[in-house]
Design an enzyme around this catalytic site. Structure first.
Site, PDB file in Angstrom:
ATOM      1  N   TYR A  46       0.233  -9.546   1.899  1.00  0.00           N
ATOM      2  CA  TYR A  46       1.296  -8.644   2.030  1.00  0.00           C
ATOM      3  C   TYR A  46       1.580  -8.346   3.634  1.00  0.00           C
ATOM      4  O   TYR A  46       2.642  -8.388   4.337  1.00  0.00           O
ATOM      5  CB  TYR A  46       0.875  -7.303   1.341  1.00  0.00           C
ATOM      6  CG  TYR A  46       1.599  -6.018   1.838  1.00  0.00           C
ATOM      7  CD1 TYR A  46       2.764  -5.680   1.531  1.00  0.00           C
ATOM      8  CD2 TYR A  46       1.180  -5.110   3.088  1.00  0.00           C
ATOM      9  CE1 TYR A  46       3.418  -4.379   1.615  1.00  0.00           C
ATOM     10  CE2 TYR A  46       1.845  -4.106   3.619  1.00  0.00           C
ATOM     11  CZ  TYR A  46       2.858  -3.769   2.584  1.00  0.00           C
ATOM     12  OH  TYR A  46       3.709  -2.753   3.291  1.00  0.00           O
ATOM     13  N   LYS A  69       4.859  -8.998   6.081  1.00  0.00           N
ATOM     14  CA  LYS A  69       5.434  -8.151   7.011  1.00  0.00           C
ATOM     15  C   LYS A  69       5.558  -8.843   8.294  1.00  0.00           C
ATOM     16  O   LYS A  69       6.651  -8.567   8.999  1.00  0.00           O
ATOM     17  CB  LYS A  69       4.604  -6.723   6.860  1.00  0.00           C
ATOM     18  CG  LYS A  69       4.946  -5.832   5.843  1.00  0.00           C
ATOM     19  CD  LYS A  69       6.177  -5.508   5.717  1.00  0.00           C
ATOM     20  CE  LYS A  69       6.314  -4.324   4.420  1.00  0.00           C
ATOM     21  NZ  LYS A  69       7.786  -4.042   4.344  1.00  0.00           N
ATOM     22  N   ASP A 107      20.096  -5.602  -6.692  1.00  0.00           N
ATOM     23  CA  ASP A 107      18.832  -6.303  -6.201  1.00  0.00           C
ATOM     24  C   ASP A 107      19.154  -7.294  -4.954  1.00  0.00           C
ATOM     25  O   ASP A 107      19.859  -7.931  -4.773  1.00  0.00           O
ATOM     26  CB  ASP A 107      18.339  -7.355  -7.391  1.00  0.00           C
ATOM     27  CG  ASP A 107      17.019  -7.781  -7.160  1.00  0.00           C
ATOM     28  OD1 ASP A 107      16.486  -8.235  -5.945  1.00  0.00           O
ATOM     29  OD2 ASP A 107      16.144  -7.917  -8.033  1.00  0.00           O
TER      30      ASP A 107
HETATM   31  P1  NAD Z   1       8.388   2.389  -2.918  1.00  0.00           P
HETATM   32  O1  NAD Z   1       7.808   1.449  -3.727  1.00  0.00           O
HETATM   33  O2  NAD Z   1       8.071   3.840  -3.118  1.00  0.00           O
HETATM   34  O3  NAD Z   1       9.714   2.030  -2.289  1.00  0.00           O
HETATM   35  C1  NAD Z   1      10.408   0.749  -2.248  1.00  0.00           C
HETATM   36  C2  NAD Z   1      11.785   0.776  -2.794  1.00  0.00           C
HETATM   37  O4  NAD Z   1      12.499  -0.434  -2.754  1.00  0.00           O
HETATM   38  C3  NAD Z   1      11.645   1.171  -4.447  1.00  0.00           C
HETATM   39  O5  NAD Z   1      12.661   2.143  -4.614  1.00  0.00           O
HETATM   40  C4  NAD Z   1      12.034  -0.075  -5.120  1.00  0.00           C
HETATM   41  O6  NAD Z   1      12.807   0.229  -6.325  1.00  0.00           O
HETATM   42  C5  NAD Z   1      12.978  -0.743  -3.987  1.00  0.00           C
HETATM   43  N1  NAD Z   1      13.017  -2.099  -4.019  1.00  0.00           N
HETATM   44  C6  NAD Z   1      11.996  -3.157  -4.199  1.00  0.00           C
HETATM   45  N2  NAD Z   1      12.460  -4.411  -4.042  1.00  0.00           N
HETATM   46  C7  NAD Z   1      13.866  -4.281  -4.343  1.00  0.00           C
HETATM   47  C8  NAD Z   1      14.919  -5.420  -4.243  1.00  0.00           C
HETATM   48  N3  NAD Z   1      14.470  -6.627  -4.340  1.00  0.00           N
HETATM   49  N4  NAD Z   1      16.183  -4.809  -4.243  1.00  0.00           N
HETATM   50  C9  NAD Z   1      16.406  -3.571  -4.247  1.00  0.00           C
HETATM   51  N5  NAD Z   1      15.397  -2.630  -4.262  1.00  0.00           N
HETATM   52  C10 NAD Z   1      14.077  -3.116  -4.142  1.00  0.00           C
HETATM   53  O7  NAD Z   1       7.416   2.165  -1.329  1.00  0.00           O
HETATM   54  P2  NAD Z   1       7.237   3.164  -0.156  1.00  0.00           P
HETATM   55  O8  NAD Z   1       5.881   3.549  -0.176  1.00  0.00           O
HETATM   56  O9  NAD Z   1       8.332   4.097  -0.044  1.00  0.00           O
HETATM   57  O10 NAD Z   1       7.496   2.018   1.086  1.00  0.00           O
HETATM   58  C11 NAD Z   1       8.537   2.028   1.586  1.00  0.00           C
HETATM   59  C12 NAD Z   1       8.541   0.748   2.959  1.00  0.00           C
HETATM   60  O11 NAD Z   1       7.409   1.263   3.461  1.00  0.00           O
HETATM   61  C13 NAD Z   1       7.976  -0.518   2.432  1.00  0.00           C
HETATM   62  O12 NAD Z   1       8.715  -1.650   3.098  1.00  0.00           O
HETATM   63  C14 NAD Z   1       6.818  -0.753   2.522  1.00  0.00           C
HETATM   64  O13 NAD Z   1       6.212  -2.064   2.794  1.00  0.00           O
HETATM   65  C15 NAD Z   1       6.587   0.294   3.818  1.00  0.00           C
HETATM   66  N6  NAD Z   1       5.084   0.424   4.020  1.00  0.00           N
HETATM   67  C16 NAD Z   1       4.571   1.770   3.263  1.00  0.00           C
HETATM   68  C17 NAD Z   1       3.334   2.331   3.648  1.00  0.00           C
HETATM   69  C18 NAD Z   1       2.742   3.298   2.952  1.00  0.00           C
HETATM   70  O14 NAD Z   1       1.747   3.841   3.150  1.00  0.00           O
HETATM   71  N7  NAD Z   1       3.516   4.076   1.757  1.00  0.00           N
HETATM   72  C19 NAD Z   1       2.633   1.433   4.509  1.00  0.00           C
HETATM   73  C20 NAD Z   1       3.178   0.525   5.279  1.00  0.00           C
HETATM   74  C21 NAD Z   1       4.248   0.018   5.108  1.00  0.00           C
END
Ligand code: NAD
Length: 304
Positions: free
Chosen positions: A139, A143, A51
């Site tokens: 959120y 960011k 974590d």
């Molecule tokens: P996701 O939830 O699939 O992936 C996030 C990962 O981070 C997960 O595997 C989770 O287990 C891990 N995680 C979370 N907190 C943690 C911690 N404290 N320690 C260790 N691991 C941790 O989400 P995603 O859609 O793949 O998003 C990835 C990134 O892209 C994020 O930063 C998100 O904010 C950003 N983002 C995504 C989108 C989108 O459309 N999917 C848009 C804008 C930004």
């Protein structure tokens, strides 16, 4: 050949990124599996179930790394309308811990996944130098705080950063956002589909494969101290149109029930489209529009 650390490498975007990096780079994944899936992690990567909030535990894992791809976060924008603490911890504190671990281990580069939500309600297409940045959701605020921390670590401690402000990124393995939500609701009740807002919200979507093309192109073709890029497609699609595409693909004709209002939840924005001219000026040629990204994703999520 680089030595890369990917936080969040078991999640949707992080796991696809690892698949791209793994053949040419030593790649380690840190993920606490809170929303990630162990089966998504490339078997050639080293995996540490840890974590990021436990700084003493992760410090050692940052030794001898060239670049940290800090992808882990809580990505659920909607959550911050009912829970004000999670994004502060999982996004801001976790990013601070990553930066501290980098500073203590002299790691020179960070790639960070930010979001269009930092812009708030902005004119479209929104360029990277638009300001002032006035996010609507907690959120988005989290960011923006992360971007500020990264910029300050770059200026104070000589780190270089690539900050990517994403439109909606979609594709296989995604488990949150409008498309998985509609699929799940229609499986539960094929006769009626609840649509948050008035359905006229109109946003830009990008398929995961091209998201990674854009990221890796910008990473190889820019070298400032702080490199900020929008990542997205050049058009928009409405929520109602997505509902129609999902319903058609599932061969259903549900009654659409709108919850009303011009946004889906408190802190949402009705319209979003980012300018990707900065990327194009470096020579990048876009491939997917929002419609094609959505269609491809629906097919992949329905295993079609
Ligand atoms: P996701 O939830 O699939 O992936 C996030 C990962 O981070 C997960 O595997 C989770 O287990 C891990 N995680 C979370 N907190 C943690 C911690 N404290 N320690 C260790 N691991 C941790 O989400 P995603 O859609 O793949 O998003 C990835 C990134 O892209 C994020 O930063 C998100 O904010 C950003 N983002 C995504 C989108 C989108 O459309 N999917 C848009 C804008 C930004």
């Amino acid at each position: 050949m680089g030595s890369y650390l990917v936080t969040g490498g078991a999640g949707f975007i992080g796991s696809h990124l690892v698949d791209r990096l793994i053949d040419e780079n030593d790649t380690t994944v840190i993920d606490n599996l809170s929303s990630g899936n162990i089966e998504f992690i490339n078997t050639k990567a080293s995996f540490l179930k840890k974590d990021l909030l436990d700084i003493d535990d992760i410090l050692i894992d940052f030794k001898d790394i060239d670049t940290v791809f800090h992808i882990a976060a809580n990505p659920d924008v909607k959550l911050s309308s009912v829970d004000t603490k999670t994004h502060f911890d999982q996004n801001i504190v976790a990013t601070y811990n990553v930066l501290e671990a980098m500073r203590k281990n002299d790691i020179p580069k960070i790639v960070f996944t930010s979001s269009s939500t930092v812009y708030g309600r902005a004119p479209m297409p929104t360029p990277e130098d638009y300001g002032p940045l006035v996010p609507e959701s907690i959120y988005g605020a989290s960011k923006l705080a992360c971007e500020g921390l990264i910029s300050s670590y770059c200026n104070t401690f000589g780190i270089k950063s690539w900050i990517f402000r994403f439109a909606n990124i979609i594709g296989e393995r995604s488990n949150h956002g409008v498309i998985p939500d509609f699929i799940q609701k229609l499986r539960a009740n094929p006769l009626e589909l609840e649509i948050l807002g008035n359905g006229k919200q109109s946003k830009s979507y990008l398929y995961i494969g091209e998201c990674l093309d854009q990221i890796l192109f910008a990473f190889s073709n820019s070298n400032d101290k702080v490199n900020i890029f929008n990542i997205g497609s050049e058009d928009q699609i409405t929520v109602t149109k997505i509902a129609e595409l999902v319903s058609n693909k599932m061969r259903l004709s549900p009654k659409f029930r709108f919850t009303g209002g011009d946004v889906g939840w408190k802190g949402d924005i009705p319209k979003m489209r980012l300018s990707i001219d900065k990327l194009k000026d470096l020579g990048y040629a876009p491939k997917y529009n929002s419609f094609d990204s959505v269609k491809k994703t629906i097919g992949e999520l329905l295993n079609d």
